[in-house]
Design an enzyme around this catalytic site. Structure first.
Site, PDB file in Angstrom:
ATOM      1  N   HIS A 208       0.830  -1.207   0.000  1.00  0.00           N
ATOM      2  CA  HIS A 208       0.000   0.000   0.000  1.00  0.00           C
ATOM      3  C   HIS A 208       0.866   1.260   0.000  1.00  0.00           C
ATOM      4  O   HIS A 208       0.538   2.252  -0.661  1.00  0.00           O
ATOM      5  CB  HIS A 208      -0.968   0.031   1.183  1.00  0.00           C
ATOM      6  CG  HIS A 208      -1.812   1.256   1.130  1.00  0.00           C
ATOM      7  ND1 HIS A 208      -2.880   1.380   0.263  1.00  0.00           N
ATOM      8  CD2 HIS A 208      -1.704   2.454   1.752  1.00  0.00           C
ATOM      9  CE1 HIS A 208      -3.398   2.588   0.377  1.00  0.00           C
ATOM     10  NE2 HIS A 208      -2.701   3.261   1.274  1.00  0.00           N
TER      11      HIS A 208
ATOM     12  N   ASP B  99       0.677   4.309  -2.601  1.00  0.00           N
ATOM     13  CA  ASP B  99       0.661   5.736  -2.248  1.00  0.00           C
ATOM     14  C   ASP B  99       1.755   6.489  -2.994  1.00  0.00           C
ATOM     15  O   ASP B  99       1.529   7.575  -3.540  1.00  0.00           O
ATOM     16  CB  ASP B  99       0.893   5.927  -0.744  1.00  0.00           C
ATOM     17  CG  ASP B  99      -0.323   5.655   0.112  1.00  0.00           C
ATOM     18  OD1 ASP B  99      -1.442   5.540  -0.423  1.00  0.00           O
ATOM     19  OD2 ASP B  99      -0.149   5.565   1.351  1.00  0.00           O
TER      20      ASP B  99
ATOM     21  N   HIS C 195       3.182  10.568   2.501  1.00  0.00           N
ATOM     22  CA  HIS C 195       2.688  11.523   1.508  1.00  0.00           C
ATOM     23  C   HIS C 195       3.509  12.813   1.455  1.00  0.00           C
ATOM     24  O   HIS C 195       3.820  13.293   0.368  1.00  0.00           O
ATOM     25  CB  HIS C 195       1.213  11.844   1.761  1.00  0.00           C
ATOM     26  CG  HIS C 195       0.296  10.698   1.469  1.00  0.00           C
ATOM     27  ND1 HIS C 195       0.144  10.163   0.201  1.00  0.00           N
ATOM     28  CD2 HIS C 195      -0.505   9.969   2.285  1.00  0.00           C
ATOM     29  CE1 HIS C 195      -0.713   9.167   0.251  1.00  0.00           C
ATOM     30  NE2 HIS C 195      -1.119   9.024   1.500  1.00  0.00           N
TER      31      HIS C 195
END
Length: 167
Positions: A120, A124, A147
């Site tokens: 995951h 991202d 992020h």
């Protein structure tokens, strides 16, 4: 896949990493390196307290994306759930679409991949790098990146692309 693919009228922009670029903050780092290949390779190391260290290296193409990362769900630690909810975050999250990791493993769910959490994080990273405005060709090495770090690299690559005009 169900809606299909629509051809676009413009060629995809490509940014080839020519010089190493490093973004780091605390114990988080992200490095973009030149590579001899034509595509994007991502190497990601995840190391959270309650989640055993995980590593994945993936050369990205449509098949590897679908097979290796597209099905990887977001995750959080069980200890974070109430704080996230009280902050108004994760309103659509439930134990089926989000992996909640407790001290004894995944809560009320099963993993799709043994290393779903790192997959995951790669997903991202792919999404965040798309903000550069071009397909990045190179090798991106990430350690505990999130992020904010991913977007900083995308902005740096996007600024470099604007300076040289891209290809």
């Amino acid at each position: 896949q169900k809606v299909g693919v629509k051809e676009q009228s413009k060629e995809r922009r490509i940014f080839r990493v020519k010089d190493p670029v490093c973004i780091s903050s605390g114990d988080t780092s992200l490095v973009a390196l030149p590579s001899g290949g034509q595509g994007l390779t991502i190497s990601y190391t995840l190391d959270y307290g309650e989640i055993a260290a995980q590593h994945l290296t993936l050369t990205l193409n449509p098949e590897s994306f679908l097979r290796e990362v597209a099905g990887a769900r977001t995750f959080c630690l069980e200890a974070e759930v109430e704080a996230l909810r009280s902050s108004g975050l994760g309103k659509g999250a439930n134990y089926q679409n989000t992996l909640v990791i407790g001290k004894s493993g995944v809560v009320q769910n099963t993993l799709r991949y043994d290393d779903e959490c790192v997959r995951h994080k790669v997903l991202d990273l792919i999404g965040d790098l798309s903000l550069a405005g071009a397909d990045i060709q190179g090798h991106v090495v990430a350690v505990k990146s999130g992020h904010a770090t991913n977007v900083a690299l995308a902005k740096k690559q996007g600024a470099d692309l604007a300076k040289i005009g891209g290809t």
